[in-house]
Design a protein around this motif. Structure first.
Motif, PDB file in Angstrom:
ATOM      1  N   ALA A  79     -38.260  29.611  30.963  1.00 20.82           N
ATOM      2  CA  ALA A  79     -37.626  30.584  30.065  1.00 20.82           C
ATOM      3  C   ALA A  79     -37.298  31.888  30.790  1.00 20.82           C
ATOM      4  N   GLU A  80     -38.117  32.270  31.759  1.00 20.36           N
ATOM      5  CA  GLU A  80     -37.842  33.472  32.561  1.00 20.36           C
ATOM      6  C   GLU A  80     -36.779  33.194  33.622  1.00 20.36           C
ATOM      7  N   LEU A  81     -36.792  31.990  34.175  1.00 23.52           N
ATOM      8  CA  LEU A  81     -35.894  31.654  35.274  1.00 23.52           C
ATOM      9  C   LEU A  81     -34.442  31.444  34.850  1.00 23.52           C
ATOM     10  N   LEU A  82     -34.218  30.877  33.682  1.00 23.38           N
ATOM     11  CA  LEU A  82     -32.836  30.588  33.279  1.00 23.38           C
ATOM     12  C   LEU A  82     -31.952  31.838  33.224  1.00 23.38           C
TER      13      LEU A  82
ATOM     14  N   SER B 285     -33.546  23.460  61.056  1.00 21.92           N
ATOM     15  CA  SER B 285     -34.413  22.283  61.192  1.00 21.92           C
ATOM     16  C   SER B 285     -35.679  22.407  60.353  1.00 21.92           C
ATOM     17  N   GLN B 286     -35.950  23.587  59.826  1.00 27.20           N
ATOM     18  CA  GLN B 286     -37.144  23.824  59.011  1.00 27.20           C
ATOM     19  C   GLN B 286     -36.785  24.044  57.536  1.00 27.20           C
ATOM     20  N   VAL B 287     -35.609  23.597  57.127  1.00 34.62           N
ATOM     21  CA  VAL B 287     -35.169  23.858  55.753  1.00 34.62           C
ATOM     22  C   VAL B 287     -36.089  23.190  54.724  1.00 34.62           C
ATOM     23  N   ALA B 288     -36.686  22.064  55.053  1.00 38.49           N
ATOM     24  CA  ALA B 288     -37.615  21.424  54.120  1.00 38.49           C
ATOM     25  C   ALA B 288     -38.830  22.326  53.873  1.00 38.49           C
ATOM     26  N   GLU B 289     -39.353  22.930  54.928  1.00 33.85           N
ATOM     27  CA  GLU B 289     -40.474  23.850  54.781  1.00 33.85           C
ATOM     28  C   GLU B 289     -40.065  25.086  53.993  1.00 33.85           C
ATOM     29  N   LEU B 290     -38.875  25.607  54.282  1.00 36.41           N
ATOM     30  CA  LEU B 290     -38.363  26.754  53.538  1.00 36.41           C
ATOM     31  C   LEU B 290     -38.270  26.424  52.053  1.00 36.41           C
ATOM     32  N   ASN B 291     -37.689  25.281  51.734  1.00 28.19           N
ATOM     33  CA  ASN B 291     -37.547  24.896  50.328  1.00 28.19           C
ATOM     34  C   ASN B 291     -38.900  24.759  49.637  1.00 28.19           C
ATOM     35  N   GLU B 292     -39.868  24.211  50.325  1.00 28.30           N
ATOM     36  CA  GLU B 292     -41.210  24.087  49.743  1.00 28.30           C
ATOM     37  C   GLU B 292     -41.829  25.465  49.537  1.00 28.30           C
TER      38      GLU B 292
ATOM     39  N   ARG C 150     -40.613  18.968  41.060  1.00 23.82           N
ATOM     40  CA  ARG C 150     -41.430  18.151  40.174  1.00 23.82           C
ATOM     41  C   ARG C 150     -41.102  18.321  38.697  1.00 23.82           C
ATOM     42  N   ASN C 151     -40.183  19.261  38.405  1.00 21.07           N
ATOM     43  CA  ASN C 151     -39.787  19.499  37.018  1.00 21.07           C
ATOM     44  C   ASN C 151     -38.512  20.345  37.011  1.00 21.07           C
ATOM     45  N   LEU C 152     -38.002  20.569  35.829  1.00 18.03           N
ATOM     46  CA  LEU C 152     -36.770  21.341  35.681  1.00 18.03           C
ATOM     47  C   LEU C 152     -36.923  22.751  36.246  1.00 18.03           C
ATOM     48  N   ARG C 153     -38.082  23.362  36.015  1.00 20.46           N
ATOM     49  CA  ARG C 153     -38.318  24.705  36.545  1.00 20.46           C
ATOM     50  C   ARG C 153     -38.150  24.746  38.060  1.00 20.46           C
ATOM     51  N   ASP C 154     -38.666  23.732  38.745  1.00 20.47           N
ATOM     52  CA  ASP C 154     -38.553  23.703  40.205  1.00 20.47           C
ATOM     53  C   ASP C 154     -37.094  23.646  40.650  1.00 20.47           C
ATOM     54  N   VAL C 155     -36.272  22.899  39.944  1.00 23.30           N
ATOM     55  CA  VAL C 155     -34.849  22.794  40.294  1.00 23.30           C
ATOM     56  C   VAL C 155     -34.156  24.133  40.072  1.00 23.30           C
ATOM     57  N   ILE C 156     -34.431  24.777  38.950  1.00 26.66           N
ATOM     58  CA  ILE C 156     -33.828  26.080  38.660  1.00 26.66           C
ATOM     59  C   ILE C 156     -34.315  27.118  39.665  1.00 26.66           C
ATOM     60  N   THR C 157     -35.597  27.048  40.017  1.00 24.05           N
ATOM     61  CA  THR C 157     -36.146  27.919  41.058  1.00 24.05           C
ATOM     62  C   THR C 157     -35.368  27.766  42.351  1.00 24.05           C
ATOM     63  N   HIS C 158     -35.139  26.532  42.747  1.00 21.59           N
ATOM     64  CA  HIS C 158     -34.426  26.250  43.994  1.00 21.59           C
ATOM     65  C   HIS C 158     -33.039  26.903  43.992  1.00 21.59           C
TER      66      HIS C 158
ATOM     67  N   GLN D 202     -43.376  29.913  45.773  1.00 20.68           N
ATOM     68  CA  GLN D 202     -43.290  31.335  45.430  1.00 20.68           C
ATOM     69  C   GLN D 202     -43.015  31.570  43.956  1.00 20.68           C
ATOM     70  N   TRP D 203     -42.389  30.606  43.286  1.00 23.41           N
ATOM     71  CA  TRP D 203     -41.957  30.797  41.905  1.00 23.41           C
ATOM     72  C   TRP D 203     -42.794  30.005  40.899  1.00 23.41           C
ATOM     73  N   GLN D 204     -43.913  29.467  41.311  1.00 23.88           N
ATOM     74  CA  GLN D 204     -44.699  28.611  40.430  1.00 23.88           C
ATOM     75  C   GLN D 204     -45.242  29.333  39.196  1.00 23.88           C
TER      76      GLN D 204
END
Length: 165
Positions: A100-103, A81-88, A42-50, A93-95
């Motif tokens: 600034a901490e993640l980069l 087959s559960q990779v979508a659940e894993l990704n969510e 939903r935002n840049l942080r989520d992508v970096i988290t991933h 976990q990183w919300q």
């Protein structure tokens, strides 16, 4: 695909540099901007988290596999087959961690991935028989999927989410 050490290292570094250049070019007010649409990220942080979370997964697989074990891939308690659940679950976990901490964490985990790749010969990266824990894939494929290919995905996701040209 070329899974030689030089090719894997170059692909991962080139795509990582392109990702960092995209992020660095964003005006500060866009760094926390919500993405358009209803995608998982939903935002840049989520992508970096991933990206960082998948580096951590890779590190776990790698450590266990190199010590003779058989890692749970993609993660303990999850099938492909559960990779979508894993990704969510990884996203959730990183919300509480800021962009600034993640980069810096992402930069460090990228370097760790590259350091692991650099330890191997072209044959070790290309021949799946030499790394049985990869379940029939080449180690280089794992490194590119968690590295360069993931960084390319991240750039596309950021561009779409923020409506960039």
């Amino acid at each position: 695909m070329d899974y030689s050490r030089d090719a894997v290292l170059a692909r991962n570094d080139d795509e990582f540099e392109a990702l960092m250049a995209l992020i660095d070019a964003l005006p500060p007010e866009r760094l926390d901007e919500p993405f358009a649409g209803a995608a998982r990220d939903r935002n840049l942080r989520d992508v970096i988290t991933h990206l960082h979370a998948w580096h951590i997964l890779f590190e776990g697989w790698y450590a266990e596999g190199q010590s003779g074990g058989t890692p749970e891939i993609p993660a303990d308690g999850y099938a492909w087959s559960q990779v979508a659940e894993l990704n969510e679950d990884l996203r959730r976990q990183w919300q509480q961690t800021s962009l600034a901490e993640l980069l810096p964490l992402l930069k460090a985990s990228h370097q760790s991935l590259q350091a692991d790749v650099a330890l191997h010969t072209d044959a070790e990266l290309s021949d799946p028989v030499l790394t049985p824990w990869t379940q029939g894939a080449a180690l280089g494929e794992f490194a590119i999927e968690c590295g360069g290919n993931h960084y390319q995905w991240a750039r596309a996701t950021i561009a779409a989410g923020l409506g960039l040209a």
